[in-house]
Design an enzyme around this catalytic site. Structure first.
Site, PDB file in Angstrom:
ATOM      1  N   ASP A   6     -28.979 -65.480  21.468  1.00  0.00           N
ATOM      2  CA  ASP A   6     -29.477 -66.122  22.690  1.00  0.00           C
ATOM      3  C   ASP A   6     -28.434 -67.054  23.285  1.00  0.00           C
ATOM      4  O   ASP A   6     -28.309 -67.175  24.499  1.00  0.00           O
ATOM      5  CB  ASP A   6     -30.806 -66.844  22.446  1.00  0.00           C
ATOM      6  CG  ASP A   6     -30.749 -67.946  21.409  1.00  0.00           C
ATOM      7  OD1 ASP A   6     -29.871 -67.897  20.520  1.00  0.00           O
ATOM      8  OD2 ASP A   6     -31.593 -68.852  21.485  1.00  0.00           O
ATOM      9  N   SER A  36     -40.093 -72.108  14.700  1.00  0.00           N
ATOM     10  CA  SER A  36     -39.963 -72.937  15.899  1.00  0.00           C
ATOM     11  C   SER A  36     -40.995 -74.049  16.001  1.00  0.00           C
ATOM     12  O   SER A  36     -41.600 -74.268  17.056  1.00  0.00           O
ATOM     13  CB  SER A  36     -40.001 -72.080  17.174  1.00  0.00           C
ATOM     14  OG  SER A  36     -38.868 -71.274  17.241  1.00  0.00           O
ATOM     15  N   ASP A  70     -36.344 -69.949  21.889  1.00  0.00           N
ATOM     16  CA  ASP A  70     -37.555 -70.506  21.285  1.00  0.00           C
ATOM     17  C   ASP A  70     -38.478 -71.112  22.331  1.00  0.00           C
ATOM     18  O   ASP A  70     -39.681 -70.827  22.376  1.00  0.00           O
ATOM     19  CB  ASP A  70     -37.186 -71.567  20.242  1.00  0.00           C
ATOM     20  CG  ASP A  70     -36.470 -70.972  19.049  1.00  0.00           C
ATOM     21  OD1 ASP A  70     -36.354 -69.741  18.980  1.00  0.00           O
ATOM     22  OD2 ASP A  70     -36.014 -71.744  18.185  1.00  0.00           O
ATOM     23  N   TYR A 101     -25.810 -73.916  11.719  1.00  0.00           N
ATOM     24  CA  TYR A 101     -26.101 -73.332  13.027  1.00  0.00           C
ATOM     25  C   TYR A 101     -25.015 -73.691  14.034  1.00  0.00           C
ATOM     26  O   TYR A 101     -24.454 -72.823  14.723  1.00  0.00           O
ATOM     27  CB  TYR A 101     -27.472 -73.832  13.503  1.00  0.00           C
ATOM     28  CG  TYR A 101     -27.937 -73.240  14.813  1.00  0.00           C
ATOM     29  CD1 TYR A 101     -28.816 -72.169  14.844  1.00  0.00           C
ATOM     30  CD2 TYR A 101     -27.498 -73.756  16.027  1.00  0.00           C
ATOM     31  CE1 TYR A 101     -29.257 -71.625  16.035  1.00  0.00           C
ATOM     32  CE2 TYR A 101     -27.931 -73.220  17.231  1.00  0.00           C
ATOM     33  CZ  TYR A 101     -28.807 -72.166  17.222  1.00  0.00           C
ATOM     34  OH  TYR A 101     -29.220 -71.633  18.408  1.00  0.00           O
ATOM     35  N   GLY A 113     -39.970 -76.571   8.994  1.00  0.00           N
ATOM     36  CA  GLY A 113     -38.663 -76.073   8.588  1.00  0.00           C
ATOM     37  C   GLY A 113     -38.657 -74.607   8.206  1.00  0.00           C
ATOM     38  O   GLY A 113     -37.784 -74.151   7.481  1.00  0.00           O
TER      39      GLY A 113
END
Length: 387
Positions: free
Chosen positions: A36, A128, A174, A224, A124
């Site tokens: 994304d 989302s 998300d 990430y 977690g």
């Protein structure tokens, strides 16, 4: 936990009754992972798990917030005149971040409120919970102050909060999947243009089973941002020879022809991005044609790519996926979300679901040492005020 129980808690904590009720879902992503933020196509849908809120209006500018999930924290209080990030405010920073972003967009928030929140998304888990809380917060402010915010604007606002206020360099998927959710539909979203379309999810003889590793992952503390940085570095190098605004505009042929420009790691990251984007297109066609066998194959190859090329799975998610692949009645399985723990999904024949959960759960505990959790995903609507 239902609204009646939440109402009792609201009365207990704030000494009054709540005025309004709200809900925002979590999400799964059928396929299209870690692309994304690279301008790719994604294929997510909201689920019926999510975040609930009871709200009572106030006359002053204070917001008093209480989470049933974090009862040990108690009530956290802040003023709409002071919305700076405060680590000690924990989950309430998402609420503050949305308020701050709205004020920066010149929306007037005339008064505060008391709020009790409860979420049944495992924290977690990669489903989302943070975007759900962001979209819940936008929905509350929009309703309380009659703000003319469209669902797309709500999603962009949530992304801004995540990126600039919370500090997680995430993409738009998300928030978009939640804000524009539609019951029993998957959203095909072009993250570069924000063009989107709805696609019916008609499984009939199959179910999507969510497999939770029960290994908590913190997106802000994970790798990430490192993966995103690797992609940005690779794009910058490839742009010296390719005309592309993002990695998903680069073809596999262009990547192979110019692989010497990249480090080995960068090459693998880009290889995942390009092939995953292609898999989303193929999955959309497979779903439209009712070819669930092909959809399952694509789920499997997506997981393999996320494991080998993007390196975001780990032993927990790999154990779930591999056990799922060996189970009877399974068409495909893969991790979903950012990875590094969290959840996977599996496409399972309805009559095999119970055996699947038993078999995969047993294998997971043998390898990992603790239990995974399983539940069937039901595709729901986007955020709402509950009347």
């Amino acid at each position: 936990m239902d609204f009646a129980e939440m109402s009792s808690k609201f009365q207990e904590e704030f000494g009054k009754a709540a005025d309004r009720k709200y809900f925002a879902p979590g999400r799964i992503n059928i396929i299209g992972e870690h692309i994304d933020y690279n301008g790719g196509l994604v294929f997510p849908s909201p689920i019926t798990l999510g975040t609930y809120a009871l709200v009572g209006k106030r006359e002053d500018k204070l917001v008093r917030a209480y989470s049933i999930n974090f009862e040990e924290i108690g009530i956290i209080e802040f003023s709409l005149d002071n919305l700076e990030y405060n680590k000690e405010h924990n989950w309430v920073n998402y609420l503050k971040g949305v308020a701050k972003a709205l004020i920066e967009e010149d929306y007037a928030l005339q008064h505060g409120f008391d709020i009790v929140v409860y979420g049944n998304i495992p924290n977690g888990s990669g489903l989302s919970s943070s975007a759900s809380l962001e979209m819940l917060s936008v929905t509350i402010f929009k309703d309380l102050f009659e703000l003319p915010i469209t669902p797309v604007e709500a999603a962009l606002l949530g992304k801004k909060v995540e990126n600039q206020y919370i500090g997680v360099n995430s993409g738009i998927m998300d928030q978009f999947a939640i804000a524009l959710g539609k019951k029993d539909h998957v959203i095909l979203l072009d993250c570069n243009t924000l063009e989107y379309s709805y696609h019916p999810l008609q499984l009939e003889k199959h179910s999507i089973v969510i497999m939770n590793t029960n290994k908590r992952r913190e997106l802000a503390d994970s790798k990430y941002n490192e993966r995103r940085s690797e992609c940005e570095s690779a794009l910058e190098k490839l742009q010296t020879v390719c005309t592309a605004n993002n990695l998903c505009e680069i073809t596999l042929e262009e990547l192979e022809a110019n692989k010497e420009l990249l480090t080995e790691v960068e090459y693998r990251r880009v290889h995942h991005v390009i092939t995953e984007n292609a898999r989303v297109k193929q999955a959309t066609t497979a779903l439209a044609e009712g070819d669930l066998v092909q959809l399952g194959r694509l789920l499997n190859s997506s997981h393999t790519s996320l494991c080998k090329d993007y390196e975001v799975t780990g032993i927990e998610l790999d154990t779930l996926a591999e056990a799922a692949w060996q189970a009877e009645g399974v068409l495909g399985a893969r991790m979903t979300g950012a990875g590094f723990g969290g959840c996977g999904i599996a496409l399972v024949e309805n009559e095999s679901v119970d055996n699947f959960i038993e078999q995969v759960g047993k294998k997971y505990k043998e390898v990992i040492g603790y239990e995974a959790s399983f539940f069937v995903a039901n595709i729901g609507d986007g955020p709402i005020r509950v009347d």
